[in-house]
Motif scaffolding. Structure first.
Motif, mmCIF file in Angstrom:
data_model
loop_
_atom_site.group_PDB
_atom_site.id
_atom_site.type_symbol
_atom_site.label_atom_id
_atom_site.label_comp_id
_atom_site.label_asym_id
_atom_site.label_seq_id
_atom_site.Cartn_x
_atom_site.Cartn_y
_atom_site.Cartn_z
ATOM 1 N N MET A 1 0.850 -1.174 0.000
ATOM 2 C CA MET A 1 0.000 0.000 0.000
ATOM 3 C C MET A 1 0.892 1.232 0.000
ATOM 4 O O MET A 1 1.771 1.345 0.838
ATOM 5 N N PRO A 2 0.661 2.152 -0.917
ATOM 6 C CA PRO A 2 1.504 3.339 -0.964
ATOM 7 C C PRO A 2 1.358 4.172 0.306
ATOM 8 O O PRO A 2 0.261 4.428 0.766
ATOM 9 N N CYS A 3 2.478 4.556 0.868
ATOM 10 C CA CYS A 3 2.465 5.368 2.085
ATOM 11 C C CYS A 3 2.913 6.789 1.787
ATOM 12 O O CYS A 3 3.088 7.583 2.701
ATOM 13 N N ASP A 4 3.141 7.098 0.539
ATOM 14 C CA ASP A 4 3.709 8.389 0.186
ATOM 15 C C ASP A 4 2.655 9.417 -0.212
ATOM 16 O O ASP A 4 2.934 10.335 -0.958
ATOM 17 N N PHE A 5 1.424 9.266 0.297
ATOM 18 C CA PHE A 5 0.403 10.264 0.032
ATOM 19 C C PHE A 5 0.738 11.545 0.783
ATOM 20 O O PHE A 5 1.210 11.504 1.919
ATOM 21 N N ARG B 1 -8.617 1.437 -0.130
ATOM 22 C CA ARG B 1 -9.398 0.554 0.751
ATOM 23 C C ARG B 1 -9.121 -0.912 0.422
ATOM 24 O O ARG B 1 -9.020 -1.737 1.327
ATOM 25 N N ASP B 2 -9.004 -1.243 -0.849
ATOM 26 C CA ASP B 2 -8.697 -2.608 -1.252
ATOM 27 C C ASP B 2 -7.383 -3.064 -0.622
ATOM 28 O O ASP B 2 -7.306 -4.150 -0.044
ATOM 29 N N ASP B 3 -6.363 -2.242 -0.726
ATOM 30 C CA ASP B 3 -5.070 -2.601 -0.134
ATOM 31 C C ASP B 3 -5.194 -2.841 1.366
ATOM 32 O O ASP B 3 -4.691 -3.826 1.896
ATOM 33 N N ARG B 4 -5.879 -1.937 2.044
ATOM 34 C CA ARG B 4 -6.004 -2.030 3.499
ATOM 35 C C ARG B 4 -6.876 -3.226 3.899
ATOM 36 O O ARG B 4 -6.528 -3.973 4.818
ATOM 37 N N TRP B 5 -8.000 -3.434 3.201
ATOM 38 C CA TRP B 5 -8.904 -4.532 3.553
ATOM 39 C C TRP B 5 -8.225 -5.877 3.316
ATOM 40 O O TRP B 5 -8.319 -6.776 4.145
ATOM 41 N N MET B 6 -7.547 -6.018 2.188
ATOM 42 C CA MET B 6 -6.870 -7.280 1.909
ATOM 43 C C MET B 6 -5.773 -7.557 2.926
ATOM 44 O O MET B 6 -5.616 -8.706 3.364
ATOM 45 N N ALA B 7 -5.024 -6.548 3.315
ATOM 46 C CA ALA B 7 -3.984 -6.734 4.340
ATOM 47 C C ALA B 7 -4.620 -7.204 5.649
ATOM 48 O O ALA B 7 -4.090 -8.113 6.315
ATOM 49 N N TRP B 8 -5.745 -6.602 6.019
ATOM 50 C CA TRP B 8 -6.443 -7.010 7.240
ATOM 51 C C TRP B 8 -6.925 -8.461 7.124
ATOM 52 O O TRP B 8 -6.721 -9.263 8.030
ATOM 53 N N HIS C 1 -20.861 -1.501 6.807
ATOM 54 C CA HIS C 1 -21.884 -1.153 5.821
ATOM 55 C C HIS C 1 -21.790 -2.055 4.595
ATOM 56 O O HIS C 1 -22.012 -1.606 3.469
ATOM 57 N N GLY C 2 -21.412 -3.297 4.794
ATOM 58 C CA GLY C 2 -21.305 -4.227 3.669
ATOM 59 C C GLY C 2 -19.968 -4.095 2.964
ATOM 60 O O GLY C 2 -19.028 -3.484 3.459
ATOM 61 N N CYS C 3 -19.901 -4.674 1.801
ATOM 62 C CA CYS C 3 -18.686 -4.642 0.991
ATOM 63 C C CYS C 3 -18.673 -3.358 0.168
ATOM 64 O O CYS C 3 -19.561 -3.141 -0.665
ATOM 65 N N ALA C 4 -17.677 -2.540 0.379
ATOM 66 C CA ALA C 4 -17.570 -1.268 -0.347
ATOM 67 C C ALA C 4 -17.515 -1.491 -1.852
ATOM 68 O O ALA C 4 -17.987 -0.650 -2.628
ATOM 69 N N PHE C 5 -16.981 -2.634 -2.266
ATOM 70 C CA PHE C 5 -16.786 -2.904 -3.686
ATOM 71 C C PHE C 5 -18.074 -3.409 -4.342
ATOM 72 O O PHE C 5 -18.374 -3.040 -5.472
ATOM 73 N N LEU C 6 -18.833 -4.224 -3.626
ATOM 74 C CA LEU C 6 -20.151 -4.615 -4.132
ATOM 75 C C LEU C 6 -21.077 -3.400 -4.150
ATOM 76 O O LEU C 6 -21.837 -3.213 -5.096
ATOM 77 N N LYS D 1 -12.294 -8.155 -6.031
ATOM 78 C CA LYS D 1 -12.815 -9.521 -5.988
ATOM 79 C C LYS D 1 -11.808 -10.501 -6.579
ATOM 80 O O LYS D 1 -11.694 -11.642 -6.108
ATOM 81 N N ARG D 2 -11.068 -10.081 -7.576
ATOM 82 C CA ARG D 2 -10.027 -10.938 -8.157
ATOM 83 C C ARG D 2 -8.921 -11.190 -7.126
ATOM 84 O O ARG D 2 -8.453 -12.326 -6.974
ATOM 85 N N ARG D 3 -8.521 -10.136 -6.415
ATOM 86 C CA ARG D 3 -7.484 -10.304 -5.378
ATOM 87 C C ARG D 3 -7.975 -11.217 -4.255
ATOM 88 O O ARG D 3 -7.226 -12.069 -3.770
ATOM 89 N N LEU D 4 -9.232 -11.048 -3.852
ATOM 90 C CA LEU D 4 -9.797 -11.903 -2.809
ATOM 91 C C LEU D 4 -9.856 -13.347 -3.301
ATOM 92 O O LEU D 4 -9.470 -14.278 -2.582
#
Length: 191
Positions: free
Chosen positions: A1-5, A62-69, A101-106, A127-130
């Motif tokens: 996950m990029p940390c350079d924001f 969010r995808d990066d953070r959720w997948m890491a979790w 609040h459910g899946c942000a991606f769905l 979903k592909r990463r999951l």
């Protein structure tokens, strides 16, 4: 996950993610994002040329953070089957958390019409990463047809998420876990 924001980008992404997750993409205007983030509209557009680009960036983060979790939450078992089934323990924990609040991606895919839209592409990426992660888990079990099993697990995962959103409880995770256990009992080990 990029940390350079930059701090302004982080504030914009945080505000956007929160607002679209709790209220939806279409219901969230740029004015609300500017207000919540405390970042000027001009700065927003300097970093993200459109609201769509900002939403896409927020969902990617969010995808990066959720997948890491999720990976961390399912990594505490040495037995491959227990690790695979721990997906539903992780989901149960998430469903019980404040602000679920459910899946942000769905949710995002449901709001955006065309399948070619960049926001739908981020939803597919998630979903592909999951799916790929669950494939890793099913392959470790040594069961026959691990990719097919992973696909079925993805259906159980998304079904549990939907039930948790609709009913506001964790029972969907329990039902999905029972279904997964029954499924695994009937799958032979690959030879």
């Amino acid at each position: 996950m990029p940390c350079d924001f930059l701090p302004a980008q982080r504030a914009l992404l945080d505000a956007t993610e929160h607002l679209i997750y709790t209220g939806g993409i279409h219901a969230t205007g740029v004015d609300a994002i500017v207000r919540k983030s405390g970042i000027a509209r001009k700065t927003l557009y300097r970093h993200y040329p459109t609201k769509e680009a900002l939403v896409e960036a927020a969902l990617r983060r969010r995808d990066d953070r959720w997948m890491a979790w999720f990976i961390a939450a399912t990594s505490g078992y040495t037995d491959p089957r227990a690790r695979l089934l721990s997906c539903f323990d992780a989901l149960r924990e998430w469903f019980a958390s404040d602000g679920f609040h459910g899946c942000a991606f769905l949710n995002a895919a449901g709001e955006i019409g065309p399948a070619t839209h960049p926001i739908r592409a981020v939803s597919r990426l998630h979903k592909r990463r999951l799916f790929e992660y669950v494939c890793t888990l099913t392959r470790e079990t040594g069961l026959a047809q691990p990719d097919e099993i992973a696909e079925e697990f993805l259906v159980l995962i998304d079904g549990a998420i939907s039930l948790a959103l609709v009913f506001g409880d964790t029972h969907g995770a329990d039902a999905a876990a029972r279904s997964a256990q029954r499924l695994l009992r009937h799958i032979p080990v690959s030879s």
